[in-house]
Design a protein around this motif. Structure first.
Motif, PDB file in Angstrom:
ATOM      1  N   ALA A  18       6.772   1.660   6.273  1.00  0.00           N
ATOM      2  CA  ALA A  18       5.888   2.484   5.445  1.00  0.00           C
ATOM      3  C   ALA A  18       5.988   3.928   5.920  1.00  0.00           C
ATOM      4  CB  ALA A  18       4.448   1.995   5.531  1.00  0.00           C
ATOM      5  N   PHE A  19       5.747   4.860   4.996  1.00  0.00           N
ATOM      6  CA  PHE A  19       5.832   6.287   5.302  1.00  0.00           C
ATOM      7  C   PHE A  19       4.435   6.844   5.479  1.00  0.00           C
ATOM      8  CE2 PHE A  19       6.089  10.751   3.601  1.00  0.00           C
ATOM      9  CZ  PHE A  19       6.667  11.279   4.735  1.00  0.00           C
ATOM     10  N   LEU A  20       4.227   7.492   6.629  1.00  0.00           N
ATOM     11  CA  LEU A  20       2.957   8.158   6.932  1.00  0.00           C
ATOM     12  C   LEU A  20       3.202   9.661   6.967  1.00  0.00           C
ATOM     13  CD1 LEU A  20      -0.009   8.205   7.818  1.00  0.00           C
ATOM     14  CD2 LEU A  20       0.758   7.849  10.168  1.00  0.00           C
ATOM     15  N   PRO A  21       2.824  10.420   5.912  1.00  0.00           N
ATOM     16  CA  PRO A  21       3.037  11.879   5.915  1.00  0.00           C
ATOM     17  C   PRO A  21       2.274  12.542   7.053  1.00  0.00           C
ATOM     18  CG  PRO A  21       2.478  11.076   3.711  1.00  0.00           C
ATOM     19  CD  PRO A  21       2.226   9.949   4.659  1.00  0.00           C
ATOM     20  N   ALA A  22       2.820  13.641   7.545  1.00  0.00           N
ATOM     21  CA  ALA A  22       2.182  14.354   8.655  1.00  0.00           C
ATOM     22  C   ALA A  22       0.784  14.830   8.282  1.00  0.00           C
ATOM     23  CB  ALA A  22       3.048  15.536   9.081  1.00  0.00           C
ATOM     24  N   SER A  23       0.582  15.161   7.006  1.00  0.00           N
ATOM     25  CA  SER A  23      -0.730  15.643   6.567  1.00  0.00           C
ATOM     26  C   SER A  23      -1.770  14.537   6.511  1.00  0.00           C
ATOM     27  CB  SER A  23      -0.607  16.297   5.187  1.00  0.00           C
ATOM     28  OG  SER A  23      -0.147  15.355   4.229  1.00  0.00           O
ATOM     29  N   LEU A  35       5.971  10.142   9.756  1.00  0.00           N
ATOM     30  CA  LEU A  35       6.330   9.042  10.638  1.00  0.00           C
ATOM     31  C   LEU A  35       6.643   7.798   9.823  1.00  0.00           C
ATOM     32  CD1 LEU A  35       3.440   9.392  13.251  1.00  0.00           C
ATOM     33  CD2 LEU A  35       5.808  10.126  13.580  1.00  0.00           C
ATOM     34  N   VAL A  36       7.467   6.928  10.396  1.00  0.00           N
ATOM     35  CA  VAL A  36       7.692   5.595   9.851  1.00  0.00           C
ATOM     36  C   VAL A  36       6.778   4.647  10.606  1.00  0.00           C
ATOM     37  CG1 VAL A  36       9.332   3.722   9.569  1.00  0.00           C
ATOM     38  CG2 VAL A  36      10.060   6.062   9.181  1.00  0.00           C
ATOM     39  N   VAL A  37       5.956   3.903   9.849  1.00  0.00           N
ATOM     40  CA  VAL A  37       4.985   2.996  10.440  1.00  0.00           C
ATOM     41  C   VAL A  37       5.331   1.576  10.025  1.00  0.00           C
ATOM     42  CG1 VAL A  37       2.549   2.395  10.619  1.00  0.00           C
ATOM     43  CG2 VAL A  37       3.219   4.777  10.397  1.00  0.00           C
ATOM     44  N   LYS A  46       8.736  -3.216  -6.073  1.00  0.00           N
ATOM     45  CA  LYS A  46      10.078  -3.345  -6.624  1.00  0.00           C
ATOM     46  C   LYS A  46      11.063  -2.494  -5.849  1.00  0.00           C
ATOM     47  CE  LYS A  46      12.629  -2.931 -10.963  1.00  0.00           C
ATOM     48  NZ  LYS A  46      12.544  -2.569 -12.402  1.00  0.00           N
ATOM     49  N   ARG A  47      10.656  -1.301  -5.516  1.00  0.00           N
ATOM     50  CA  ARG A  47      11.525  -0.398  -4.749  1.00  0.00           C
ATOM     51  C   ARG A  47      11.315  -0.519  -3.241  1.00  0.00           C
ATOM     52  NH1 ARG A  47      11.403   5.389  -8.006  1.00  0.00           N
ATOM     53  NH2 ARG A  47      12.214   4.601 -10.008  1.00  0.00           N
ATOM     54  N   GLY A  48      10.274  -1.222  -2.854  1.00  0.00           N
ATOM     55  CA  GLY A  48      10.001  -1.372  -1.428  1.00  0.00           C
ATOM     56  C   GLY A  48       9.412  -0.124  -0.798  1.00  0.00           C
ATOM     57  N   ASN A  49       8.719   0.695  -1.589  1.00  0.00           N
ATOM     58  CA  ASN A  49       8.144   1.948  -1.086  1.00  0.00           C
ATOM     59  C   ASN A  49       6.651   1.765  -0.823  1.00  0.00           C
ATOM     60  OD1 ASN A  49      10.612   3.181  -1.360  1.00  0.00           O
ATOM     61  ND2 ASN A  49      10.155   4.044  -3.364  1.00  0.00           N
ATOM     62  N   VAL A  50       6.234   2.165   0.379  1.00  0.00           N
ATOM     63  CA  VAL A  50       4.821   2.107   0.745  1.00  0.00           C
ATOM     64  C   VAL A  50       4.456   3.418   1.434  1.00  0.00           C
ATOM     65  CG1 VAL A  50       3.033   0.874   2.021  1.00  0.00           C
ATOM     66  CG2 VAL A  50       4.976  -0.385   1.089  1.00  0.00           C
ATOM     67  N   GLU A  63      -7.948  -3.878  -2.456  1.00  0.00           N
ATOM     68  CA  GLU A  63      -9.299  -3.888  -1.906  1.00  0.00           C
ATOM     69  C   GLU A  63      -9.599  -2.665  -1.048  1.00  0.00           C
ATOM     70  OE1 GLU A  63      -9.584  -7.487   0.264  1.00  0.00           O
ATOM     71  OE2 GLU A  63      -9.460  -8.781  -1.526  1.00  0.00           O
ATOM     72  N   HIS A  64      -8.618  -1.746  -0.930  1.00  0.00           N
ATOM     73  CA  HIS A  64      -8.777  -0.547  -0.094  1.00  0.00           C
ATOM     74  C   HIS A  64      -9.129  -0.936   1.340  1.00  0.00           C
ATOM     75  CE1 HIS A  64      -8.591   2.027  -3.623  1.00  0.00           C
ATOM     76  NE2 HIS A  64      -9.466   1.237  -4.211  1.00  0.00           N
ATOM     77  N   ALA A  65      -8.470  -1.959   1.819  1.00  0.00           N
ATOM     78  CA  ALA A  65      -8.710  -2.427   3.181  1.00  0.00           C
ATOM     79  C   ALA A  65      -7.717  -1.774   4.140  1.00  0.00           C
ATOM     80  CB  ALA A  65      -8.590  -3.949   3.242  1.00  0.00           C
ATOM     81  N   ASN A  66      -8.035  -1.842   5.420  1.00  0.00           N
ATOM     82  CA  ASN A  66      -7.180  -1.238   6.445  1.00  0.00           C
ATOM     83  C   ASN A  66      -6.190  -2.266   6.967  1.00  0.00           C
ATOM     84  OD1 ASN A  66      -8.871   0.933   6.097  1.00  0.00           O
ATOM     85  ND2 ASN A  66     -10.087   0.504   7.920  1.00  0.00           N
ATOM     86  N   VAL A  67      -5.034  -1.781   7.353  1.00  0.00           N
ATOM     87  CA  VAL A  67      -4.019  -2.614   7.988  1.00  0.00           C
ATOM     88  C   VAL A  67      -3.594  -1.922   9.276  1.00  0.00           C
ATOM     89  CG1 VAL A  67      -3.185  -3.642   5.854  1.00  0.00           C
ATOM     90  CG2 VAL A  67      -2.164  -1.527   6.665  1.00  0.00           C
ATOM     91  N   THR A  68      -3.141  -2.723  10.224  1.00  0.00           N
ATOM     92  CA  THR A  68      -2.700  -2.191  11.510  1.00  0.00           C
ATOM     93  C   THR A  68      -1.198  -1.998  11.504  1.00  0.00           C
ATOM     94  OG1 THR A  68      -4.508  -3.320  12.628  1.00  0.00           O
ATOM     95  CG2 THR A  68      -2.686  -2.560  14.000  1.00  0.00           C
ATOM     96  N   GLY A  69      -0.774  -0.846  11.970  1.00  0.00           N
ATOM     97  CA  GLY A  69       0.649  -0.540  12.018  1.00  0.00           C
ATOM     98  C   GLY A  69       1.012   0.144  13.311  1.00  0.00           C
ATOM     99  N   LYS A  70       2.308   0.286  13.523  1.00  0.00           N
ATOM    100  CA  LYS A  70       2.825   0.920  14.722  1.00  0.00           C
ATOM    101  C   LYS A  70       3.859   1.959  14.330  1.00  0.00           C
ATOM    102  CE  LYS A  70       5.072  -0.070  19.149  1.00  0.00           C
ATOM    103  NZ  LYS A  70       5.621  -1.117  20.037  1.00  0.00           N
ATOM    104  N   ALA A  71       3.687   3.181  14.827  1.00  0.00           N
ATOM    105  CA  ALA A  71       4.644   4.248  14.547  1.00  0.00           C
ATOM    106  C   ALA A  71       5.936   3.950  15.308  1.00  0.00           C
ATOM    107  CB  ALA A  71       4.078   5.602  14.959  1.00  0.00           C
ATOM    108  N   THR A  72       7.014   3.828  14.566  1.00  0.00           N
ATOM    109  CA  THR A  72       8.297   3.460  15.177  1.00  0.00           C
ATOM    110  C   THR A  72       9.310   4.579  15.180  1.00  0.00           C
ATOM    111  OG1 THR A  72       9.095   2.608  13.045  1.00  0.00           O
ATOM    112  CG2 THR A  72       7.976   1.053  14.527  1.00  0.00           C
TER     113      THR A  72
END
Length: 699
Positions: free
Chosen positions: A257-262, A249-251, A290-294, A233-242
């Motif tokens: 989940a992986f958040l690229p610097a760009s 960053l890892v969120v 399946k791979r657990g990649n986000v 649905e292209h909705a937003n989710v709340t995360g925390k940079a850990t």
């Protein structure tokens, strides 16, 4: 309790209906009041009731076609009916009663019809009671649903927390156990309390009589379902940079989940450590369960917000509009202002009236300022902004406050190769050109005369309001050395100065600060032929010269070195007109010969003063058609010395006219006089011819 176990059975519905039917029969058919009913009648009544019941049952479908009743009360009623039927059949009078019914009177058919109607009414009432009783039994003895299958997720209530784990009630279905080992493996402690509702997933194992459950697996499944839904649905989710890792960053959004610097900001982010432990909304870009990649992005949300704001802003922007923005970024050339969806450039020249050393000295990042839209290019999405346009223009009253000739105090705010900029008041600057800094013609770099920050006094030379330019002068505040040059350095004055510059035509000598004189190449030497002043001088040499001429109006001063030793004046003083002198032929030309009379002094002997004048008739001879130069060279040979007579003297112009022919005649005449005087003494009768012959013989 079922009717079979009831010590006092109640009459069935059919029996009650029959009794009511009989109560409604006509009085003629009933026994008279007070009369005893014979035994036959009693049997007849019983038979009649049984017959009525039999007729009613005959109207029902066969037992094989009827659904079995689950109502125990209905079963008891049927049993009662069967008992009555059997009793009637065992009565001795039953057969006679049956035969009597066959031959009964018309009243008997009426009784039969009434019995059938009563039986139908009884069946309707019995069906309603049976349905109501069945619903009650279903509610009381509901059949338990089948046991939950493995992997199903429940909302369970925590019953107890034991050493083995968390006991969970899943709503009457069953009780399960979340093993304590699950929490230990996840690195956390049990944080649940009794009565708290949690999500669990059923496992295929059992332990200590409990079905094993997993809270972590249920939680992960719910998280993945939520992430997949947000991805679709292209909705937003709340995360925390850990954690900060390479490239971003890892969120934590429930899973790593992986958040690229760009994808963090609209512009590059250099300090990733500053984002740790911050919560923000992100959007899922890529997902592989399946791979657990986000892979998530915060920039996508910002771009959507920016686009929405930009679309709203574009509809309201126009050139000349005054808007409020926030300073977003500061550079050397200007300020980027966030207008709410779009950025505009506020150039440093449009920040304030006057010179700005750096935009950061006027505004700071985050400041809220009012600006005016100067230019808006919708196609390129570029906005040029101005801030000084909203401030009072100091140039509006400059001509009245600073007319030409006004002296003003200012501060040097800039130095260039061609001059210095002086601020005479905030927002008003003027240029002091390098030529207006000093009366000296000697070129100096402005940086050697003034520095940024110096307080100086200047004179307004010119004001151009339309061009916002003011010409200022620095040297005008000092005395002009040329105003008294004629009195201070009259012609003939000897001066000493340094050579500051050399040109093809001469050398410039600095007499004093702001005053220079020129030694022309022709005034260097009387005798030497100099092609360039560098043959005699070099920059920095100190020389002595004589002032030849002063022109204060044009700021010119002529100097001469050769005039220090005026050989012409000495020569003219030593010689006079018609004097015969000895000279050397320096060079010959078509019009005559230049004769060196002394060092540096030359005279001209014209061709007409070289040859003897001939009669007019002899001038037409072929010998006269030879070139003049050849005829001059034939008489006066270059490098030879001859006697010449001074015909004319011009001391002011240093010109001397000579005559070879007149000198020869005068020499001959003098020699003749000398020879005659000598001959007269020896021979008084000697003639001129004798003297000429004697001269020829002696020579």
């Amino acid at each position: 309790m079922s009717p079979e176990h009831d010590p006092k059975p109640q009459p069935s519905a059919a029996d009650s209906a029959t009794a009511e039917t009989f109560a409604e029969l006509p009085h003629s058919a009933a026994p008279a009041p007070g009369a005893e009913a014979p035994a036959g009648n009693a049997a007849s009544n019983a038979s009649t009731a049984g017959a009525a019941t039999g007729v009613a049952r005959a109207q029902e479908p066969p037992a094989a076609n009827r659904e079995p009743s689950l109502d125990p009360s209905s079963a008891g009623a049927n049993a009662d009916a069967s008992t009555n039927a059997d009793a009637n059949a065992s009565t001795p009078e039953s057969s006679s009663a049956a035969s009597a019914r066959a031959t009964t009177a018309p009243e008997t058919s009426e009784i039969h019809d009434a019995a059938v109607a009563a039986t139908e009414a009884a069946q309707t009432s019995e069906t309603a009671e049976t349905t109501e009783t069945m619903d009650q039994l279903l509610d009381q003895f509901s059949t338990p649903p089948p046991a939950a299958s493995e992997g199903e997720i429940f909302d369970g209530r925590v019953l107890a927390i034991t050493d083995a784990g968390v006991v969970v009630d899943v709503g009457g279905k069953f009780e399960g156990l979340v093993p304590a080992q699950e929490f230990l493996e996840s690195g956390g402690a049990i944080t649940f309390g009794e009565g708290q509702t949690i999500e669990v997933e059923r496992l295929h194992e059992q332990k200590d009589g409990y079905v094993l459950l997993s809270h972590i697996r249920a939680h992960r499944r719910r998280v993945w379902e939520r992430i997949e839904k947000s991805y679709r649905e292209h909705a937003n989710v709340t995360g925390k940079a850990t954690e900060r890792i390479k490239g971003g960053l890892v969120v934590d959004i429930g899973v790593r989940a992986f958040l690229p610097a760009s994808q963090i900001e609209l512009r590059p982010v250099h300090d990733l450590d500053a984002w740790k432990d911050r919560e923000f909304e992100v959007r899922v870009l890529k997902l592989n369960r399946k791979r657990g990649n986000v892979v998530v992005s915060r920039r996508a949300i910002l771009e959507d917000e920016q686009k929405s704001k930009r679309d709203s802003l574009v509809s309201t922007l126009a050139e000349g509009t005054v808007v409020t923005g926030r300073v977003k970024n500061i550079t050397d050339y200007g300020v980027f202002v966030d207008l709410g969806g779009m950025d505009g450039l506020l150039h440093v020249s449009d920040l304030v009236w006057g010179r700005v050393p750096h935009p950061s000295s006027i505004v700071k990042a985050g400041d809220e300022i009012q600006v005016q839209v100067l230019k808006f290019d919708k196609e390129k999405q570029r906005i040029s902004l101005g801030r000084k346009q909203l401030l009072p223009d100091p140039w509006a009253t400059v001509p009245e406050r600073f007319p030409a000739g006004t002296r003003a105090q200012g501060k040097v705010v800039g130095v260039t190769d061609y001059g210095a900029f002086v601020q005479i008041e905030p927002g008003v600057e003027g240029l002091v050109h390098v030529s207006e800094m000093s009366w000296s013609k000697r070129a100096k770099h402005p940086s050697k005369m003034v520095k940024v920050g110096d307080d100086v006094e200047v004179v307004v030379l010119d004001v151009k309001t339309d061009q916002r330019r003011i010409s200022l002068g620095l040297k005008q505040t000092q005395a002009d050395p040329w105003s008294a040059a004629a009195e201070k350095y009259p012609a003939g004055t000897l001066i000493t100065g340094k050579i500051r510059n050399l040109a093809d035509f001469g050398a410039f000598v600095e007499i004093e600060e702001g005053m220079e004189g020129l030694i022309h190449i022709s005034d260097v030497s009387w005798t030497e032929r100099i092609k360039h002043p560098s043959e005699k001088f070099k920059k920095g040499d100190t020389v002595q010269a004589k002032v030849l001429k002063v022109d204060s109006e044009n700021r010119r001063l002529s100097l001469g070195i050769k005039q220090l030793n005026d050989i012409w004046a000495n020569w003219f003083g030593a010689h006079k007109l018609n004097e015969v002198i000895r000279g050397k032929v320096a060079r010959t030309t078509d019009f005559g010969a230049f004769v060196e009379l002394a060092e540096g002094i030359e005279g001209l002997c014209h061709v007409s003063e070289i040859e003897e004048r001939r009669p007019k008739g002899d001038r037409d001879k072929p010998t006269d058609k030879a070139p003049r130069g050849a005829r001059v060279a034939a008489v006066l040979i270059q490098g030879q010395e001859y006697d010449f007579k001074i015909l004319r003297l011009e001391p002011e112009q240093h010109k001397i006219s000579l005559s070879y022919r007149a000198a020869q005649k005068q020499v001959e005449k003098r020699e003749m006089e000398t020879f005659r005087a000598a001959t007269t003494k020896s021979s008084p009768n000697a003639t001129i011819g004798d003297a000429i012959m004697a001269k020829r013989q002696s020579s």
